[in-house]
Write a protein that holds these residues in place. Structure first.
Motif, PDB file in Angstrom:
ATOM      1  N   ASP A 181       0.831  -1.201   0.000  1.00  0.00           N
ATOM      2  CA  ASP A 181       0.000   0.000   0.000  1.00  0.00           C
ATOM      3  C   ASP A 181       0.868   1.255   0.000  1.00  0.00           C
ATOM      4  N   ALA A 182       0.233   2.395  -0.247  1.00  0.00           N
ATOM      5  CA  ALA A 182       0.931   3.679  -0.292  1.00  0.00           C
ATOM      6  C   ALA A 182       0.187   4.691   0.570  1.00  0.00           C
ATOM      7  N   LEU A 183       0.905   5.743   0.936  1.00  0.00           N
ATOM      8  CA  LEU A 183       0.336   6.796   1.779  1.00  0.00           C
ATOM      9  C   LEU A 183       1.031   8.102   1.444  1.00  0.00           C
TER      10      LEU A 183
ATOM     11  N   GLU B 238      13.292  17.916   3.709  1.00  0.00           N
ATOM     12  CA  GLU B 238      14.112  16.718   3.551  1.00  0.00           C
ATOM     13  C   GLU B 238      13.386  15.535   4.193  1.00  0.00           C
ATOM     14  N   TRP B 239      13.166  14.482   3.397  1.00  0.00           N
ATOM     15  CA  TRP B 239      12.424  13.306   3.849  1.00  0.00           C
ATOM     16  C   TRP B 239      13.379  12.143   4.089  1.00  0.00           C
ATOM     17  N   GLN B 240      13.115  11.363   5.132  1.00  0.00           N
ATOM     18  CA  GLN B 240      13.950  10.206   5.441  1.00  0.00           C
ATOM     19  C   GLN B 240      13.109   9.084   6.050  1.00  0.00           C
ATOM     20  N   SER B 241      13.590   7.846   5.848  1.00  0.00           N
ATOM     21  CA  SER B 241      13.026   6.669   6.502  1.00  0.00           C
ATOM     22  C   SER B 241      14.162   5.982   7.252  1.00  0.00           C
ATOM     23  N   THR B 242      13.916   5.640   8.524  1.00  0.00           N
ATOM     24  CA  THR B 242      14.971   4.984   9.291  1.00  0.00           C
ATOM     25  C   THR B 242      15.234   3.568   8.797  1.00  0.00           C
ATOM     26  N   ASP B 243      14.290   2.965   8.096  1.00  0.00           N
ATOM     27  CA  ASP B 243      14.485   1.633   7.522  1.00  0.00           C
ATOM     28  C   ASP B 243      13.824   1.578   6.145  1.00  0.00           C
ATOM     29  N   PRO B 244      14.563   1.972   5.094  1.00  0.00           N
ATOM     30  CA  PRO B 244      13.980   1.962   3.745  1.00  0.00           C
ATOM     31  C   PRO B 244      13.579   0.572   3.274  1.00  0.00           C
ATOM     32  N   ALA B 245      14.098  -0.488   3.916  1.00  0.00           N
ATOM     33  CA  ALA B 245      13.682  -1.837   3.521  1.00  0.00           C
ATOM     34  C   ALA B 245      12.239  -2.101   3.916  1.00  0.00           C
ATOM     35  N   VAL B 246      11.741  -1.397   4.955  1.00  0.00           N
ATOM     36  CA  VAL B 246      10.355  -1.543   5.394  1.00  0.00           C
ATOM     37  C   VAL B 246       9.445  -0.609   4.603  1.00  0.00           C
ATOM     38  N   ALA B 247       9.852   0.658   4.479  1.00  0.00           N
ATOM     39  CA  ALA B 247       9.048   1.626   3.724  1.00  0.00           C
ATOM     40  C   ALA B 247       9.964   2.744   3.248  1.00  0.00           C
TER      41      ALA B 247
ATOM     42  N   VAL C 265      10.142   6.794   1.530  1.00  0.00           N
ATOM     43  CA  VAL C 265       9.384   8.031   1.442  1.00  0.00           C
ATOM     44  C   VAL C 265      10.131   8.987   0.520  1.00  0.00           C
ATOM     45  N   GLU C 266       9.399   9.581  -0.399  1.00  0.00           N
ATOM     46  CA  GLU C 266       9.968  10.534  -1.352  1.00  0.00           C
ATOM     47  C   GLU C 266       8.948  11.638  -1.587  1.00  0.00           C
ATOM     48  N   ASN C 267       9.336  12.859  -1.218  1.00  0.00           N
ATOM     49  CA  ASN C 267       8.431  14.009  -1.332  1.00  0.00           C
ATOM     50  C   ASN C 267       7.086  13.733  -0.641  1.00  0.00           C
ATOM     51  N   GLY C 268       7.134  13.005   0.468  1.00  0.00           N
ATOM     52  CA  GLY C 268       5.941  12.725   1.244  1.00  0.00           C
ATOM     53  C   GLY C 268       5.180  11.497   0.815  1.00  0.00           C
ATOM     54  N   HIS C 269       5.547  10.889  -0.322  1.00  0.00           N
ATOM     55  CA  HIS C 269       4.841   9.704  -0.803  1.00  0.00           C
ATOM     56  C   HIS C 269       5.508   8.465  -0.213  1.00  0.00           C
ATOM     57  N   VAL C 270       4.725   7.677   0.517  1.00  0.00           N
ATOM     58  CA  VAL C 270       5.235   6.517   1.238  1.00  0.00           C
ATOM     59  C   VAL C 270       4.829   5.239   0.506  1.00  0.00           C
ATOM     60  N   ARG C 271       5.775   4.305   0.380  1.00  0.00           N
ATOM     61  CA  ARG C 271       5.479   2.983  -0.180  1.00  0.00           C
ATOM     62  C   ARG C 271       5.873   1.926   0.848  1.00  0.00           C
TER      63      ARG C 271
ATOM     64  N   THR D  39       9.135   1.400  10.957  1.00  0.00           N
ATOM     65  CA  THR D  39      10.118   2.416  10.615  1.00  0.00           C
ATOM     66  C   THR D  39       9.582   3.772  11.047  1.00  0.00           C
ATOM     67  N   VAL D  40      10.473   4.743  11.093  1.00  0.00           N
ATOM     68  CA  VAL D  40      10.082   6.118  11.419  1.00  0.00           C
ATOM     69  C   VAL D  40      10.363   6.987  10.196  1.00  0.00           C
ATOM     70  N   LEU D  41       9.324   7.646   9.713  1.00  0.00           N
ATOM     71  CA  LEU D  41       9.438   8.570   8.588  1.00  0.00           C
ATOM     72  C   LEU D  41       9.555   9.977   9.145  1.00  0.00           C
ATOM     73  N   SER D  42      10.478  10.754   8.601  1.00  0.00           N
ATOM     74  CA  SER D  42      10.693  12.093   9.132  1.00  0.00           C
ATOM     75  C   SER D  42      10.738  13.115   8.011  1.00  0.00           C
ATOM     76  N   ALA D  43      10.319  14.337   8.366  1.00  0.00           N
ATOM     77  CA  ALA D  43      10.401  15.492   7.478  1.00  0.00           C
ATOM     78  C   ALA D  43      11.122  16.597   8.243  1.00  0.00           C
TER      79      ALA D  43
END
Length: 522
Positions: free
Chosen positions: A290-292, A315-324, A326-332, A339-343
Motif C-alpha cells: 500500500d501507499a500513503l 528533507e524526507w527520510q526513513s529509518t528503515d527503507p527496507a520496510v518503507a 518516502v519521497e516528497n511525502g509519498h510513502v510505499r 520504521t520512522v518517517l521524518s520530514a
C-alpha cells in the motif's frame, strides 16, 4: 615287426620334439618379477632407484619404460626422476617375459600465499591493464580464477587483463582452488565536462541544515568535490562535506570545486523560518504494497498554515527503507516491520511512526460440503486451509463448529463426527477476520446425484446455518434426516474422507458417497 618298430621310433621322435618345444615355455612361465615398493610418492625433483626381485633359474636383464615421461622419467638402470606433479606408471620387463609395474605419483609444493603486483589500479575508461600474481616459493598449483565484483565498471579475463568500461570503483581479485585470495581496488577514472549542485533552485528557512550534493556530466564521471565555498558566511555557512547552515535572510551563492578544477555555483534563497512545522499523520499502519501521502505543514505563530513558508525545502527520510520508503511525502510499504518517517525543514523535524503489516485476505479450504451416512461417520475428515497471501504476520487459524452434537473440530482442522443427525458448519477464521466454511451433514439417505438443483436452494456465501427443524429444543440428539434431493453428490465416502479430496476430484460411485456443494472456491 617293422611296422611296430617304425611306430615306436616315430612316437619317441614326437615326444622328443615336444619336450624340446615345451621346456622353454615352461621355463619362462616359472619366472616371476617383483618390484618394491609397488607404489611410490615423490616430490618434484626427487630421484629414486627401483628395487626388484627376479624369481628365475638364471640371470636376466631388466628394461624400464615410463608411460608419461613428462611426469617422471626412468633411466636404463631404473633410476626414477620426478619432473612435475601428476601420476604415471613405470613398466619393468625381464628378458624371459616376466613383467611388473611401479605406480609413481609426483606431488608439488602447495600454494600457501598469493599476492598481486599491486593493490590499487587507476585506469581510464576504455583502457586495458594487466594484473599478475606471485606465489610462495616452489608452489606448483598456480591455477587462478579471476573475478570482478562489478563487471559494469571493469572486467578481468582469465589471464588477469583488466578492461575499464565505465567510471566508478570495483574490486578485482584472484582466487586459488584452495581458496587463497588476493584483491586489487580498481578505479576507472572519467573526467567530468560539467557539474551541478543539488538540490537545485533551493529555498530554505533560517535554521535549516541540509547536506548538498553534486551531479556530473557525463553521469559516470569520477570527479569529487575538494572544496565548498559560500559567498556570505553571515547568510550561509558550509562544512567540508557540503552541509549548509542557513543563518540569515538573503541570497548567498554556494560554490563547489573538484580536485581536477571543475567548478559550479548555485544561489541559495534563505527566507525567514516558519514558526512551527508538523507532519500528518503522526502514526500510521499500512499493509504491504500500500501507499500513503504524508502532509507536511508550515505554521505561523497562531498555528495557521504559513503560505510564505510553503515552498521551503523539506528533507524526507526513513529509518528503515527496507520496510518503507518516502519521497516528497509519498510513502510505499515494502515489507512487514516498523520504521520512522521524518520530514525536516527550517531547523525543525516532524515524524510519523509507521507499521507495515501483512494480513490474511482470504482462506480457502480443501472442501466446502459433505454428506455422510451413519455407518461412515466414524472416519475423521481432515480440513486444510490455504492462506492468501501465503506469508502473513499471523498465520494462526481458529477452528470452530456450529453444532457439536453433529461434529467437532480440533486446532488442526481435523473434524470428527459426534453421532447426532443434522448439520454442522465448521468455520476457519484468521486474526484478520477472513474466514472460510465447511458444511458437514449426517443423514439417513444420500442425495440423488442425478437430481437437478431447485431454484433458490443453493446457500448464499457467508450466511449462517439455520437450525434443523428436527433438532430437539432441549439440545438432545436430533432426529434422523435425509439429504435434500437437490444436492450434488460425489464419490465413495471411504475415498473422500480418507483422502480429503476436493470437489473437482470426486465422482459419484454408488450408494455410499460423500457430497460436496457447488460452492467450492476457485
Amino acid at each position: 615287426m617293422r611296422t611296430v618298430y617304425g611306430k615306436l621310433i616315430a612316437l619317441i621322435f614326437a615326444l622328443t620334439i615336444g619336450l624340446l618345444l615345451f621346456l622353454p615355455m615352461r621355463y619362462g612361465q616359472e619366472d616371476h618379477l617383483y618390484a618394491y615398493p609397488h607404489t611410490i610418492r615423490m616430490r618434484k625433483g626427487d630421484t629414486y632407484n627401483i628395487r626388484y626381485v627376479l624369481d628365475s633359474d638364471h640371470a636376466q636383464a631388466i628394461s624400464y619404460a615410463a608411460v608419461d615421461d613428462t611426469v617422471a622419467s626412468v633411466s636404463r638402470t631404473g633410476k626414477i626422476t620426478a619432473i612435475r606433479p601428476g601420476a604415471t606408471d613405470i613398466h619393468l620387463d625381464a628378458e624371459g617375459g616376466a613383467k611388473t609395474t611401479v605406480h609413481v605419483t609426483v606431488v608439488g609444493t602447495p600454494t600457501t600465499s598469493l599476492k598481486l603486483n599491486t593493490s590499487r589500479v587507476t585506469i581510464e575508461k576504455g583502457e586495458v591493464t594487466g594484473l599478475s600474481a606471485t606465489f610462495n616459493e616452489g608452489a606448483d598449483d598456480t591455477l587462478l580464477e579471476w573475478r570482478s565484483e562489478d563487471e559494469s565498471i571493469a572486467t578481468v579475463d582469465p589471464t588477469g587483463r583488466v578492461t575499464a568500461h565505465r567510471g566508478g570503483r570495483t574490486k578485482v581479485y584472484a582466487v586459488t582452488p584452495n581458496g587463497i585470495r588476493a584483491d586489487a581496488d580498481v578505479l576507472v577514472h572519467v573526467s567530468g565536462d560539467a557539474m551541478r549542485i543539488t538540490p537545485e533552485e533551493l529555498t530554505v528557512g533560517t535554521g535549516s541544515t541540509l547536506r548538498m550534493g553534486t551531479i556530473y556530466f557525463p553521469d559516470d564521471a569520477t570527479e569529487t568535490v575538494a572544496r565548498w565555498i559560500t559567498s556570505d558566511p553571515n547568510l550561509l555557512t558550509v562544512d567540508a562535506d557540503g552541509t549548509i547552515h542557513a543563518v540569515g535572510v538573503g541570497k548567498p551563492v554556494l560554490s563547489a570545486v573538484t580536485r581536477e578544477g571543475l567548478a559550479t555555483s548555485a544561489v541559495i534563497n534563505v527566507e525567514p523560518a516558519a514558526a512551527n512545522f508538523d507532519l500528518s499523520p503522526s502514526a500510521a499502519t499500512l499493509e504491504r504494497g500500500d501507499a500513503l501521502d504524508l502532509e507536511a505543514r508550515f505554521l505561523d505563530a497562531e498555528g495557521n498554515p504559513d503560505p510564505e513558508a510553503g515552498k521551503h525545502y523539506i528533507e524526507w527520510q526513513s529509518t528503515d527503507p527496507a520496510v518503507a520508503t518516502v519521497e516528497n511525502g509519498h510513502v510505499r510499504a515494502i515489507k512487514s516491520g516498523e520504521t520512522v518517517l521524518s520530514a525536516s525543514a527550517d531547523g525543525m523535524r516532524a515524524e510519523c511512526a509507521l507499521k507495515v503489516q501483512v494480513l490474511v485476505h482470504e482462506i480457502k479450504l480443501n472442501m466446502t460440503e459433505m454428506y455422510l451416512l451413519k455407518e461412515d461417520a466414524g472416519r475423521p475428515i481432515q480440513l486444510t486451509a490455504t492462506l492468501r497471501p501465503a506469508d502473513p504476520d499471523d498465520p494462526t487459524i481458529a477452528w470452530s463448529t456450529s453444532n457439536d452434537l453433529v461434529a467437532n473440530v480440533d486446532e488442526n482442522g481435523l473434524v470428527t463426527m459426534t453421532g447426532g443427525y443434522g448439520t454442522a458448519v465448521i468455520t476457519a477464521r484468521a486474526a484478520s477476520g477472513a474466514e472460510a466454511r465447511f458444511t458437514v451433514s449426517l443423514v439417513t439417505k444420500l442425495p440423488d446425484p442425478d437430481a437437478e438443483p431447485s431454484e433458490g436452494t443453493e446457500p448464499s456465501e457467508g450466511t449462517e446455518p439455520t437450525e434443523n427443524a428436527d433438532t430437539p429444543a432441549d439440545g438432545g440428539v436430533p432426529a434422523p434426516t435425509e439429504a435434500p434431493d437437490d444436492s450434488f453428490s460425489f464419490s465413495d465416502i471411504g475415498n473422500s474422507v480418507e483422502g480429503a479430496r476436493s470437489a473437482d476430484e470426486l465422482e459419484y460411485d454408488g450408494e455410499k458417497s460423500a457430497t460436496m456443494g457447488g460452492n467450492t472456491e476457485e
